[in-house]
Design an enzyme around this catalytic site. Sequence first.
Site, PDB file in Angstrom:
ATOM      1  N   PRO A 185       2.018   4.714   2.800  1.00 28.19           N
ATOM      2  CA  PRO A 185       3.361   5.278   2.864  1.00 28.19           C
ATOM      3  C   PRO A 185       4.017   5.486   1.501  1.00 28.19           C
ATOM      4  O   PRO A 185       3.861   4.685   0.593  1.00 28.19           O
ATOM      5  CB  PRO A 185       4.151   4.255   3.693  1.00 28.19           C
ATOM      6  CG  PRO A 185       3.368   3.003   3.625  1.00 28.19           C
ATOM      7  CD  PRO A 185       1.944   3.405   3.457  1.00 28.19           C
ATOM      8  N   ASN A 186       4.701   6.610   1.423  1.00 23.50           N
ATOM      9  CA  ASN A 186       5.510   7.025   0.279  1.00 23.50           C
ATOM     10  C   ASN A 186       4.696   7.457  -0.935  1.00 23.50           C
ATOM     11  O   ASN A 186       5.259   7.927  -1.918  1.00 23.50           O
ATOM     12  CB  ASN A 186       6.521   5.943  -0.118  1.00 23.50           C
ATOM     13  CG  ASN A 186       7.470   5.630   1.000  1.00 23.50           C
ATOM     14  OD1 ASN A 186       8.081   6.532   1.567  1.00 23.50           O
ATOM     15  ND2 ASN A 186       7.580   4.370   1.377  1.00 23.50           N
ATOM     16  N   ARG A 203       8.644   9.972  -7.376  1.00 21.37           N
ATOM     17  CA  ARG A 203       9.237   8.743  -6.849  1.00 21.37           C
ATOM     18  C   ARG A 203       9.197   7.624  -7.891  1.00 21.37           C
ATOM     19  O   ARG A 203       8.131   7.269  -8.389  1.00 21.37           O
ATOM     20  CB  ARG A 203       8.460   8.300  -5.614  1.00 21.37           C
ATOM     21  CG  ARG A 203       8.919   6.987  -5.042  1.00 21.37           C
ATOM     22  CD  ARG A 203       8.055   6.571  -3.857  1.00 21.37           C
ATOM     23  NE  ARG A 203       8.322   5.192  -3.534  1.00 21.37           N
ATOM     24  CZ  ARG A 203       7.389   4.272  -3.362  1.00 21.37           C
ATOM     25  NH1 ARG A 203       6.125   4.587  -3.472  1.00 21.37           N
ATOM     26  NH2 ARG A 203       7.728   3.038  -3.078  1.00 21.37           N
ATOM     27  N   TYR A 237       6.010   4.109 -11.195  1.00 22.31           N
ATOM     28  CA  TYR A 237       4.770   4.768 -10.807  1.00 22.31           C
ATOM     29  C   TYR A 237       4.316   5.885 -11.746  1.00 22.31           C
ATOM     30  O   TYR A 237       3.250   6.454 -11.543  1.00 22.31           O
ATOM     31  CB  TYR A 237       4.908   5.322  -9.376  1.00 22.31           C
ATOM     32  CG  TYR A 237       5.236   4.246  -8.380  1.00 22.31           C
ATOM     33  CD1 TYR A 237       4.293   3.281  -8.037  1.00 22.31           C
ATOM     34  CD2 TYR A 237       6.492   4.161  -7.801  1.00 22.31           C
ATOM     35  CE1 TYR A 237       4.591   2.274  -7.132  1.00 22.31           C
ATOM     36  CE2 TYR A 237       6.802   3.152  -6.887  1.00 22.31           C
ATOM     37  CZ  TYR A 237       5.844   2.223  -6.564  1.00 22.31           C
ATOM     38  OH  TYR A 237       6.143   1.227  -5.677  1.00 22.31           O
ATOM     39  N   ASN A 278      -4.913   2.344  -1.578  1.00 20.64           N
ATOM     40  CA  ASN A 278      -3.572   1.929  -1.943  1.00 20.64           C
ATOM     41  C   ASN A 278      -2.744   1.986  -0.665  1.00 20.64           C
ATOM     42  O   ASN A 278      -2.286   3.048  -0.255  1.00 20.64           O
ATOM     43  CB  ASN A 278      -2.995   2.853  -3.018  1.00 20.64           C
ATOM     44  CG  ASN A 278      -1.650   2.391  -3.522  1.00 20.64           C
ATOM     45  OD1 ASN A 278      -0.973   1.602  -2.892  1.00 20.64           O
ATOM     46  ND2 ASN A 278      -1.257   2.912  -4.672  1.00 20.64           N
ATOM     47  N   ALA A 332       3.343  -0.215   0.930  1.00 23.18           N
ATOM     48  CA  ALA A 332       4.061  -1.341   1.530  1.00 23.18           C
ATOM     49  C   ALA A 332       3.296  -1.996   2.677  1.00 23.18           C
ATOM     50  O   ALA A 332       3.497  -3.172   2.961  1.00 23.18           O
ATOM     51  CB  ALA A 332       5.437  -0.887   2.007  1.00 23.18           C
ATOM     52  N   GLU A 344      -8.900  -2.632  -3.081  1.00 23.41           N
ATOM     53  CA  GLU A 344      -7.439  -2.527  -2.978  1.00 23.41           C
ATOM     54  C   GLU A 344      -6.884  -2.053  -4.318  1.00 23.41           C
ATOM     55  O   GLU A 344      -7.259  -2.576  -5.363  1.00 23.41           O
ATOM     56  CB  GLU A 344      -6.859  -3.895  -2.612  1.00 23.41           C
ATOM     57  CG  GLU A 344      -5.374  -3.921  -2.452  1.00 23.41           C
ATOM     58  CD  GLU A 344      -4.854  -5.307  -2.076  1.00 23.41           C
ATOM     59  OE1 GLU A 344      -3.641  -5.532  -2.271  1.00 23.41           O
ATOM     60  OE2 GLU A 344      -5.628  -6.161  -1.606  1.00 23.41           O
ATOM     61  N   HIS A 400      -3.354  -0.854  -6.613  1.00 18.81           N
ATOM     62  CA  HIS A 400      -1.905  -0.781  -6.820  1.00 18.81           C
ATOM     63  C   HIS A 400      -1.649  -0.164  -8.179  1.00 18.81           C
ATOM     64  O   HIS A 400      -2.323  -0.522  -9.155  1.00 18.81           O
ATOM     65  CB  HIS A 400      -1.257  -2.167  -6.758  1.00 18.81           C
ATOM     66  CG  HIS A 400      -1.459  -2.842  -5.449  1.00 18.81           C
ATOM     67  ND1 HIS A 400      -0.743  -2.487  -4.329  1.00 18.81           N
ATOM     68  CD2 HIS A 400      -2.320  -3.811  -5.076  1.00 18.81           C
ATOM     69  CE1 HIS A 400      -1.159  -3.231  -3.310  1.00 18.81           C
ATOM     70  NE2 HIS A 400      -2.118  -4.032  -3.735  1.00 18.81           N
ATOM     71  N   ARG A 428       6.737  -7.838  -9.859  1.00 19.60           N
ATOM     72  CA  ARG A 428       7.782  -7.228  -9.038  1.00 19.60           C
ATOM     73  C   ARG A 428       8.368  -8.255  -8.064  1.00 19.60           C
ATOM     74  O   ARG A 428       8.190  -9.454  -8.233  1.00 19.60           O
ATOM     75  CB  ARG A 428       7.207  -6.002  -8.328  1.00 19.60           C
ATOM     76  CG  ARG A 428       6.742  -4.955  -9.367  1.00 19.60           C
ATOM     77  CD  ARG A 428       6.274  -3.697  -8.765  1.00 19.60           C
ATOM     78  NE  ARG A 428       7.369  -3.034  -8.055  1.00 19.60           N
ATOM     79  CZ  ARG A 428       7.184  -2.042  -7.215  1.00 19.60           C
ATOM     80  NH1 ARG A 428       5.964  -1.595  -6.961  1.00 19.60           N
ATOM     81  NH2 ARG A 428       8.207  -1.482  -6.600  1.00 19.60           N
TER      82      ARG A 428
END
Length: 143
Positions: free
Chosen positions: A10-11, A18, A23, A73, A76, A97, A99, A106
């Site tokens: 998502p996103n 964004r 990012y 990725n 969330a 995985e 990121h 964070r």
Amino acid sequence: MKKILILNGPNLDRLGAREPEIYGTQTMSDCLEALAELFPSCEIVYFQSNHEGALIDRLWQANDEGFFGVAFNAGAFTHTSVALLDAIRGIEIPVVEVHLSNVHQREDFRHKSLISAGCEGVIAGFGMQSYRLAVQALLARKG
């Protein structure tokens, strides 16, 4: 030719616009072009969805199609989805995985990944280069 799935949650369809302070400004299209140039012996396949079920379906499809590996990725969903963990554990192909940011710098809720337990490894904090590192890790894993 080895097929590698770059799977985004998502996103992440908004990369480049964004939260550029987190990012960066590079788009996913830019990243995919670079990956194709860096890994000419691989077929880089991309899929993004804001929907958990679509991501699960794509993992199973990649497995059934004999993909070499997945750079994932989950956005969330990394921190919330037991269903994605179950799918990763259920498939036979390796998943790395990914990121873009260093999640450990964070918010506290981002420090815990529910999908890590099913993944071969985790790459975080290198921006768009995280995808390149994930593909390299997948290729090195199986020769």
